[in-house]
Design an enzyme around this catalytic site. Sequence first.
Site, mmCIF file in Angstrom:
data_model
loop_
_atom_site.group_PDB
_atom_site.id
_atom_site.type_symbol
_atom_site.label_atom_id
_atom_site.label_comp_id
_atom_site.label_asym_id
_atom_site.label_seq_id
_atom_site.Cartn_x
_atom_site.Cartn_y
_atom_site.Cartn_z
ATOM 1 N N LYS A 155 6.922 6.761 2.694
ATOM 2 C CA LYS A 155 6.026 5.416 2.870
ATOM 3 C C LYS A 155 5.804 4.933 0.798
ATOM 4 C CE LYS A 155 1.664 6.593 0.884
ATOM 5 N NZ LYS A 155 1.230 4.735 0.034
ATOM 6 N N ASP A 198 3.301 1.130 3.947
ATOM 7 C CA ASP A 198 1.610 0.819 3.622
ATOM 8 C C ASP A 198 0.777 -0.040 3.274
ATOM 9 O OD1 ASP A 198 -1.031 2.372 2.659
ATOM 10 O OD2 ASP A 198 -0.408 3.758 1.574
ATOM 11 N N LYS A 239 -1.941 -2.113 4.392
ATOM 12 C CA LYS A 239 -3.178 -2.005 4.489
ATOM 13 C C LYS A 239 -3.817 -3.744 5.094
ATOM 14 C CE LYS A 239 -4.460 1.469 2.057
ATOM 15 N NZ LYS A 239 -2.616 2.114 0.937
ATOM 16 N N HIS A 292 -5.076 -7.081 6.172
ATOM 17 C CA HIS A 292 -6.848 -7.429 6.580
ATOM 18 C C HIS A 292 -7.134 -8.726 5.935
ATOM 19 C CE1 HIS A 292 -11.162 -6.327 5.450
ATOM 20 N NE2 HIS A 292 -11.309 -7.152 6.554
ATOM 21 N N ASP A 293 -6.581 -9.485 7.148
ATOM 22 C CA ASP A 293 -7.460 -11.262 7.442
ATOM 23 C C ASP A 293 -7.669 -11.122 9.061
ATOM 24 O OD1 ASP A 293 -6.249 -13.804 6.367
ATOM 25 O OD2 ASP A 293 -4.541 -13.409 5.129
ATOM 26 N N THR A 344 -10.507 6.322 -0.001
ATOM 27 C CA THR A 344 -10.875 7.992 -0.443
ATOM 28 C C THR A 344 -11.179 7.407 -2.401
ATOM 29 O OG1 THR A 344 -8.722 8.360 -0.551
ATOM 30 C CG2 THR A 344 -9.500 9.633 0.553
ATOM 31 N N ARG A 367 3.792 12.827 -5.682
ATOM 32 C CA ARG A 367 4.099 13.412 -6.841
ATOM 33 C C ARG A 367 5.104 14.945 -7.344
ATOM 34 N NH1 ARG A 367 -0.883 10.877 -9.801
ATOM 35 N NH2 ARG A 367 -1.708 11.103 -7.837
HETATM 36 O O1 C5P Z 1 1.409 11.320 -5.633
HETATM 37 P P1 C5P Z 1 0.330 11.525 -4.562
HETATM 38 O O2 C5P Z 1 0.669 13.332 -3.982
HETATM 39 O O3 C5P Z 1 -0.777 11.922 -4.704
HETATM 40 O O4 C5P Z 1 0.478 10.367 -3.917
HETATM 41 C C1 C5P Z 1 -0.329 10.033 -2.725
HETATM 42 C C2 C5P Z 1 -0.238 8.805 -2.135
HETATM 43 O O5 C5P Z 1 -0.683 8.693 -1.142
HETATM 44 C C3 C5P Z 1 -0.261 7.632 -3.333
HETATM 45 O O6 C5P Z 1 0.578 6.533 -2.318
HETATM 46 C C4 C5P Z 1 -1.351 7.674 -2.979
HETATM 47 O O7 C5P Z 1 -1.714 5.875 -3.489
HETATM 48 C C5 C5P Z 1 -1.785 7.269 -0.909
HETATM 49 N N1 C5P Z 1 -2.798 7.698 -1.015
HETATM 50 C C6 C5P Z 1 -3.934 8.574 -1.134
HETATM 51 N N2 C5P Z 1 -5.006 8.228 -0.819
HETATM 52 C C7 C5P Z 1 -5.165 7.725 0.007
HETATM 53 C C8 C5P Z 1 -5.034 6.468 0.318
HETATM 54 C C9 C5P Z 1 -3.412 6.629 0.408
HETATM 55 O O8 C5P Z 1 -3.444 9.712 -2.088
HETATM 56 N N3 C5P Z 1 -6.109 7.577 0.827
#
Ligand code: C5P
Length: 230
Positions: free
Chosen positions: A34, A61, A63, A65-66, A117, A209
């Site tokens: 991603k 990713d 997102k 919106h326009d 979220t 992470r």
């Molecule tokens: O490091 P981690 O596993 O928390 O990363 C999750 C990824 O998914 C990040 O790039 C974060 O911005 C993205 N993301 C998220 N929750 C969402 C939408 C996207 O954690 N609702």
Amino acid sequence: MHESRPIIALDFPAFTDVKKFLALFPAEEKLYVKIGMELYYAVGPEIVRYVKELGHSVFLDLKLHDIPNTVKSAMKVLADLGVDMTNVHAAGGVEMMKAARVGLGMGPKLIAVTQLTSTSQVQMQTDQNIPTSLTESVVHYASRAAEAGLDGVVCSAHEVENIKAATSQNFICLTPGIRPSGSLADDQKRVMTPAAARQIGSDYIVVGRPITQSEDPFVAYQKICKEWQG
Ligand code: C5P
């Protein structure tokens, strides 16, 4: 389950970090990654071309919106880059989502963000003036995305069952907030293990992470693959 590979969130600030990270995997290991706003805006479309040339799949990713016409034109550009999946905000409306689909074409997957979220129910009610529950809003947006011909939504693993019930079992639920058993939650509030996400019906999981910050990302990746594939 649509995709057996966990999607790795390449949340790095610069091109060199991505190169270093991807070099830790065997060349024959084809990944699904991603690329988010930070990396895309820092490096530009070159980052997508680079990752695609290595043979990996890309979820871009951004997102969008326009207004519908602008989103359609932007999606054409992303389709030409060869992305495998990208997304829009469902709040842009059915007309915008349909325009996005036209611009992107039928090859790449197109999914929608419903409520982020990071948005609480109180924030949604106050900032967006939406009087329903958060879940109702998420399910409503998912239904509008399905109506517009999108392939699915980004959602919390906890919302998958409600979304599939309101759309169809084939409607993709892509879920971040995934943590393998025994790892840190970081700043994620409600996490789920890869195995639990599979059992609840997630089609794609996004993991950042726990892989990118691991001492041995390839080992961490393989462990998560195992848990996800069951
Ligand atoms: O490091 P981690 O596993 O928390 O990363 C999750 C990824 O998914 C990040 O790039 C974060 O911005 C993205 N993301 C998220 N929750 C969402 C939408 C996207 O954690 N609702």
